[in-house]
Design an enzyme around this catalytic site. Structure first.
Site, PDB file in Angstrom:
ATOM      1  N   ASP A  13       0.725  -1.116   0.137  1.00  0.00           N
ATOM      2  CA  ASP A  13       0.116   0.005  -0.043  1.00  0.00           C
ATOM      3  C   ASP A  13       0.834   1.347  -0.055  1.00  0.00           C
ATOM      4  OD1 ASP A  13      -2.061   1.466   0.025  1.00  0.00           O
ATOM      5  OD2 ASP A  13      -2.713   1.063   2.072  1.00  0.00           O
ATOM      6  N   ASN A  61     -10.425  -2.923  -6.681  1.00  0.00           N
ATOM      7  CA  ASN A  61      -9.750  -2.068  -7.389  1.00  0.00           C
ATOM      8  C   ASN A  61     -10.115  -1.777  -8.994  1.00  0.00           C
ATOM      9  OD1 ASN A  61      -6.461  -3.188  -5.805  1.00  0.00           O
ATOM     10  ND2 ASN A  61      -7.619  -1.401  -5.390  1.00  0.00           N
TER      11      ASN A  61
HETATM   12  C1  FPP Z   1      -1.555   0.029  -3.478  1.00  0.00           C
HETATM   13  O1  FPP Z   1      -1.076   1.129  -3.690  1.00  0.00           O
HETATM   14  C2  FPP Z   1      -0.834  -0.527  -4.711  1.00  0.00           C
HETATM   15  C3  FPP Z   1      -1.668  -1.235  -5.654  1.00  0.00           C
HETATM   16  C4  FPP Z   1      -3.242  -1.108  -5.534  1.00  0.00           C
HETATM   17  C5  FPP Z   1      -0.851  -2.025  -6.682  1.00  0.00           C
HETATM   18  C6  FPP Z   1       0.105  -2.835  -6.548  1.00  0.00           C
HETATM   19  C7  FPP Z   1       0.730  -3.243  -7.521  1.00  0.00           C
HETATM   20  C8  FPP Z   1       2.110  -3.030  -7.974  1.00  0.00           C
HETATM   21  C9  FPP Z   1       3.067  -2.890  -7.089  1.00  0.00           C
HETATM   22  C10 FPP Z   1       2.561  -3.551  -9.295  1.00  0.00           C
HETATM   23  C11 FPP Z   1       2.532  -4.868  -9.898  1.00  0.00           C
HETATM   24  C12 FPP Z   1       2.547  -5.840  -8.987  1.00  0.00           C
HETATM   25  C13 FPP Z   1       3.336  -7.245  -9.386  1.00  0.00           C
HETATM   26  C14 FPP Z   1       3.146  -8.468  -8.307  1.00  0.00           C
HETATM   27  C15 FPP Z   1       4.392  -7.285 -10.339  1.00  0.00           C
HETATM   28  P1  FPP Z   1      -2.122   2.518  -3.689  1.00  0.00           P
HETATM   29  O2  FPP Z   1      -2.309   2.630  -5.139  1.00  0.00           O
HETATM   30  O3  FPP Z   1      -3.459   1.895  -2.793  1.00  0.00           O
HETATM   31  O4  FPP Z   1      -1.624   3.813  -3.041  1.00  0.00           O
HETATM   32  P2  FPP Z   1      -2.208   4.729  -2.096  1.00  0.00           P
HETATM   33  O5  FPP Z   1      -3.215   4.319  -1.015  1.00  0.00           O
HETATM   34  O6  FPP Z   1      -1.256   5.780  -1.900  1.00  0.00           O
HETATM   35  O7  FPP Z   1      -3.243   5.764  -2.901  1.00  0.00           O
END
Ligand code: FPP
Length: 232
Positions: A13, A61
């Protein structure tokens, strides 16, 4: 290291906030987050962890802006293509779990190909939860069990029997769940499977969560006293 957890799971996150703090688009944070995936996978293999699972994309998501969803799916596709050799060289089996019916045909084909290529790897299993939610998992398990066993069979089921219908069937429950970015909630992740999981919350945003932070979480876990509801 003593008391290494067999299964470590991570709610990655803080990518969006990391990007925003740098005056960039959210996707910039996801791109940086892929580096953290690589670093933590390496650190897990080095520590002797047997299962590392990552919450990469929840059922919820899908409600994000289309451009962000598309970029996340592209990143997944790129990572699958770029990491084949590293996974094979390090003996890492790759598994994707979730509502695969919602993924594109091309992504599903790439996932299947990588799962087949790494099927015999035995050092560690890397599980990526894609289009996953805990409630979805429990519901699909109930439906599958009811269809297979009928009402009487369902009545006779134990908790262990039921776990065999979840998409995580055969995978040990997480010993340690890490959530980054200071948020302290489960967000519809492994609801059934985290019954006795130890939680470690880190204030570090996912793109900054690398080997030292991963190792620190393992150290914290090593100091925990797990009682599973019993008295010691
Ligand atoms: C959360 O941060 C992250 C995600 C929903 C996506 C995670 C995906 C990756 C790291 C890339 C691909 C993964 C792999 C396994 C290659 P957020 O966007 O919710 O952040 P925020 O809470 O600050 O808005």
């Amino acid at each position: 290291m003593n008391n290494v957890p067999q299964h470590v799971s991570i709610i990655m996150d803080g990518n969006g906030r990391w990007a925003k703090a740098r005056g960039k688009e959210r996707v910039y944070g996801h791109v940086a987050g892929v580096e953290s995936v690589r670093a933590c996978t390496e650190a897990a293999v080095e520590a002797g962890v047997k299962y590392l699972s990552l919450y990469a994309f929840s059922e919820e998501n899908w409600n994000r802006p289309e451009a962000e969803v598309n970029r996340l799916m592209e990143l997944m596709m790129e990572a699958i293509h770029n990491e084949v050799k590293t996974l094979l060289d390090n003996g890492v089996r790759f598994v994707v779990l979730g509502n695969r019916a919602r993924l594109s045909a091309s992504l599903n084909a790439a996932i299947d190909a990588l799962m087949e290529k790494t099927a015999a790897c035995a050092r560690m299993t890397l599980i990526v939860f894609l289009s996953y939610s805990g409630q979805w998992d429990i519901l699909q398990a109930v439906k599958k069990a009811a269809a297979e066993k009928g009402p009487e069979g369902v009545q006779a089921m134990t908790a262990d029997d039921f776990a065999g219908y979840l998409v995580t069937a055969g995978i040990p429950d997480p010993d340690l769940l890490i959530r980054t970015s200071g948020e302290q909630r489960i967000s519809n992740y492994l609801l059934w499977q985290c019954a006795y999981t130890e939680f470690v919350f880190s204030d570090v945003l996912w793109p900054d969560f690398r080997k030292p932070e991963f190792r620190a979480a393992l150290e914290t876990y090593a100091g925990r006293d797990r009682r599973y509801g019993k008295v010691k």
